[in-house]
Design an enzyme around this catalytic site. Structure first.
Site, mmCIF file in Angstrom:
data_model
loop_
_atom_site.group_PDB
_atom_site.id
_atom_site.type_symbol
_atom_site.label_atom_id
_atom_site.label_comp_id
_atom_site.label_asym_id
_atom_site.label_seq_id
_atom_site.Cartn_x
_atom_site.Cartn_y
_atom_site.Cartn_z
ATOM 1 N N THR A 98 0.827 -1.212 0.000
ATOM 2 C CA THR A 98 0.000 0.000 0.000
ATOM 3 C C THR A 98 0.860 1.262 0.000
ATOM 4 O O THR A 98 0.559 2.214 -0.716
ATOM 5 C CB THR A 98 -0.954 0.026 1.201
ATOM 6 O OG1 THR A 98 -0.200 -0.177 2.395
ATOM 7 C CG2 THR A 98 -1.985 -1.065 1.089
ATOM 8 N N THR A 99 1.933 1.247 0.792
ATOM 9 C CA THR A 99 2.791 2.431 0.839
ATOM 10 C C THR A 99 3.444 2.644 -0.526
ATOM 11 O O THR A 99 3.481 3.760 -1.046
ATOM 12 C CB THR A 99 3.879 2.270 1.908
ATOM 13 O OG1 THR A 99 3.265 1.754 3.090
ATOM 14 C CG2 THR A 99 4.539 3.578 2.224
ATOM 15 N N ASP A 394 -0.354 -8.936 5.792
ATOM 16 C CA ASP A 394 0.492 -8.657 4.630
ATOM 17 C C ASP A 394 1.136 -9.946 4.131
ATOM 18 O O ASP A 394 1.180 -10.214 2.929
ATOM 19 C CB ASP A 394 1.597 -7.648 4.992
ATOM 20 C CG ASP A 394 1.054 -6.226 5.131
ATOM 21 O OD1 ASP A 394 -0.159 -6.036 4.918
ATOM 22 O OD2 ASP A 394 1.837 -5.321 5.462
HETATM 23 P P1 ADP Z 1 4.368 -1.465 1.534
HETATM 24 O O1 ADP Z 1 3.185 -0.943 2.279
HETATM 25 O O2 ADP Z 1 4.507 -0.808 0.205
HETATM 26 O O3 ADP Z 1 4.418 -2.945 1.468
HETATM 27 P P2 ADP Z 1 6.638 -1.700 3.275
HETATM 28 O O4 ADP Z 1 6.929 -0.800 4.426
HETATM 29 O O5 ADP Z 1 6.188 -3.078 3.553
HETATM 30 O O6 ADP Z 1 5.626 -0.948 2.347
HETATM 31 O O7 ADP Z 1 7.961 -1.740 2.387
HETATM 32 C C1 ADP Z 1 8.032 -2.490 1.216
HETATM 33 C C2 ADP Z 1 9.367 -2.258 0.554
HETATM 34 O O8 ADP Z 1 10.423 -2.714 1.399
HETATM 35 C C3 ADP Z 1 9.473 -3.030 -0.730
HETATM 36 O O9 ADP Z 1 10.015 -2.211 -1.725
HETATM 37 C C4 ADP Z 1 10.402 -4.173 -0.376
HETATM 38 O O10 ADP Z 1 11.138 -4.632 -1.482
HETATM 39 C C5 ADP Z 1 11.288 -3.543 0.666
HETATM 40 N N1 ADP Z 1 11.900 -4.545 1.549
HETATM 41 C C6 ADP Z 1 11.280 -5.469 2.295
HETATM 42 N N2 ADP Z 1 12.169 -6.230 2.979
HETATM 43 C C7 ADP Z 1 13.378 -5.773 2.654
HETATM 44 C C8 ADP Z 1 14.727 -6.126 3.036
HETATM 45 N N3 ADP Z 1 14.961 -7.115 3.874
HETATM 46 N N4 ADP Z 1 15.733 -5.412 2.512
HETATM 47 C C9 ADP Z 1 15.499 -4.401 1.651
HETATM 48 N N5 ADP Z 1 14.270 -4.012 1.263
HETATM 49 C C10 ADP Z 1 13.230 -4.679 1.744
HETATM 50 MG MG MG Z 2 4.740 -4.350 2.880
#
Ligand code: ADP
Ligand code: MG
Length: 546
Positions: A98-99, A394
């Site tokens: 969502t973000t 999620d």
């Molecule tokens: P959203 O609401 O968009 O899911 P998040 O706060 O969950 O937002 O962040 C998602 C982002 O974080 C994605 O771009 C994902 O690839 C990145 N991400 C998740 N885990 C990792 C990690 N271990 N290292 C680097 N990036 C990550």
């Molecule tokens: Mg996420």
């Protein structure tokens, strides 16, 4: 025409309506959309910050979940609301990302604004964005890798990625295992397609205990105890009645007064009440039910009669739980006790009262529909279990989305850099202004890795340069290790996400950006209440000062 006629203003809108047109309308809409994106931007990624949201009653929510933040914010500006809708669509379609979707919408509009400043017409930008959005689907598809339901290790990595940075850290192994097991339990194979109805996985929270003590239960778990101590603790071969009717005599909606002049009359009245309750319980028993879940109340005396008949009963079960019970046990929800028949009953192998922490819960296991599972989430405080629940949601969404489409990409900014590269290449085949728009789109997509770097306290310019250089040498999964600031192979490091998260984010973000770009006139009517237009303070541009 006389001069006088020319000077006469013509009113086509009712009094109190507000109208903004042309560039002003565009600017204020873009500003509002950007303001929304800016609000959630700092929460993106594992190192993203949390928001503390306090509602008018003083209730506190601490989260970094994009859609939760936006829902709690009660946003008013019409264009800002459109961005919130993007988050909701993403939540409904995937359950995660969502973000990402909101940040991308904001950046697409920001890039568009720069083109508008260079006198490129919004409709041209919109057309370029449309081309880029379509191409993005193709590019993302071509870089993705296949996954099957037997690839449990990969699925668990997807679940872990979804939960990274969401307060689920210390228990992420347990929670990702549970999430994958849950999805596998509820999924059905239809030819080569996987059918997964997330509704079949219920999440129940219980404050107390450690997050690691969270567990997956095959069946339904209700935060309810049996209403009477005399009732059996376990019912095997449960025949379940679901009642949306009170087992009471009183009608709470009508207040009645009865005057009795002699004690015998009083006794007769009590006897009659008792008989009515006895009859109601008899109805349940004669239909063959030995377990009753009641959405309303159950009178003390009725509880007593039920316990004598060996019936297990729970009351004030929520509507959503009733619906889940109906699916799980195959029972029909009956609104009038008189209508209850044997055919309405459902089945469960075991209905049991289980002590969890200090409280009792009801477990409904070995259901008629084996596809019903419950994830019981434990945690130290209400805020912890709430945030863990969102993280698990999620994870469930991502695992389900991976299996439905059967395709996965690496995260940590890798797929966005790869997408931007593909789009830039595509733009070379175009000419003039559309080319500029497609390049702006590519630039916008890079907001994701850039923000991941920023939120991790890294230098975004350095990181972006390194990342692009790695992709230029053919490392398609080069991404950011947000903890060390190094460039990694995100695939090897297990930062995996469903393809659908990315395709959905790109398509809904571009749709809303295009829609907002095409608006050149905002007319807010005064409304029937005469309370003035539904606009933020300061008119349509009110959020512009944020
Ligand atoms: P959203 O609401 O968009 O899911 P998040 O706060 O969950 O937002 O962040 C998602 C982002 O974080 C994605 O771009 C994902 O690839 C990145 N991400 C998740 N885990 C990792 C990690 N271990 N290292 C680097 N990036 C990550
Ligand atoms: Mg996420």
């Amino acid at each position: 025409m006389t001069t006088q006629q020319q000077l006469q203003p013509i009113f086509i809108l009712s009094e109190g309506s507000q109208r903004t047109t042309g560039k002003n309308a565009q600017r204020s809409n873009i500003m509002a959309a950007k303001a929304v994106a800016e609000t959630v931007r700092t929460t993106l990624g594992p190192k993203g910050m949390d928001k503390m949201l306090v509602d008018s009653l003083g209730d506190v929510v601490i989260t970094n979940d994009g859609v939760t933040i936006l829902e709690e914010m009660s946003i008013e500006h019409p264009a800002a609301k459109m961005i919130v809708e993007v988050a909701k669509t993403q939540e409904d379609e995937v359950g995660d990302g969502t973000t990402t979707a909101v940040v991308l919408s904001g950046e697409l509009l920001k890039q568009a604004e720069e083109l508008i400043d260079r006198e490129i017409h919004p409709t041209v930008i919109a057309r370029g964005y449309r081309l880029a959005a379509d191409k993005s689907q193709e590019i993302l598809n071509s870089i993705s890798e296949p996954i099957s339901e037997t690839d449990i290790a990969t699925l668990q990595k997807i679940a872990t990625t979804a939960m990274t940075g969401k307060g689920a850290e210390q228990a992420k192994d347990t929670l990702s295992r549970i999430s994958v097991e849950a999805i596998r339990a509820i999924s059905e194979k239809d030819g080569s397609r996987m059918l997964i109805d997330i509704e079949n996985a219920k999440i129940e929270k219980k404050v107390g205990g450690r997050v690691e003590e969270s567990e997956l239960i095959q069946g339904i778990v209700l935060d309810k105890e049996k209403v009477h101590p005399g009732m059996p603790r376990v019912v095997k071969g449960a025949k379940v009645a679901l009642l949306d009717a009170a087992i009471e005599v009183k009608n709470t909606e009508i207040e009645t007064k009865i005057q009795v002049s002699d004690p015998a009359q009083m006794q007769a009245f009590i006897d009659m009440e008792e008989k009515m309750l006895r009859d109601k319980v008899e109805k349940v028993a004669s239909a063959g039910a030995n377990v009753v879940f009641c959405q309303k109340g159950i009178d003390d005396m009725a509880q007593h009669f039920m316990s004598k008949k060996g019936i297990y009963a729970a009351r004030r079960v929520s509507k959503s739980d009733m619906e889940k019970l109906a699916r799980a046990t195959g029972s029909k929800i009956v609104t009038n006790l008189n209508d209850l028949t044997r055919e309405d009953l459902g089945f469960a192998g075991v209905v049991e009262e289980v002590k969890v922490g200090n409280e009792n819960m009801t477990y409904v296991r070995e259901c008629k529909n084996p596809k019903s599972v419950t994830i019981l989430i434990r945690g130290g405080t209400e805020h912890v279990v709430d945030e863990i629940k969102r993280a698990v949601e999620d994870a469930l969404g991502d695992v389900a989305a991976s299996l439905r489409i059967g395709k996965v990409v690496a995260g940590a900014g890798a797929s966005e850099i790869e997408l931007a590269r593909g789009l830039r290449k595509f733009s070379e085949s175009l000419s003039g202004r559309e080319q500029l728009a497609v390049m702006a789109f590519a630039e916008a997509v890079e907001i994701i890795p850039r923000t991941l770097a920023e939120n991790s306290g890294l230098d975004p310019i350095d990181i972006m340069t390194e990342l692009k250089a790695a992709h230029d040498t053919g490392k398609k999964w080069a991404g950011i290790n947000v903890f060390t600031g190094k460039i990694i192979d995100a695939w090897k490091d297990g930062v995996l996400e469903p393809l659908k998260i990315k395709t959905q984010a790109v398509s809904s973000a571009s749709e809303v950006a295009i829609m907002i770009l095409r608006i050149d006139d905002v007319i807010a009517s005064a409304g029937k209440s005469g309370k003035g237009p539904e606009m933020p303070p300061g008119g349509p541009g009110g959020y512009g000062d944020m």
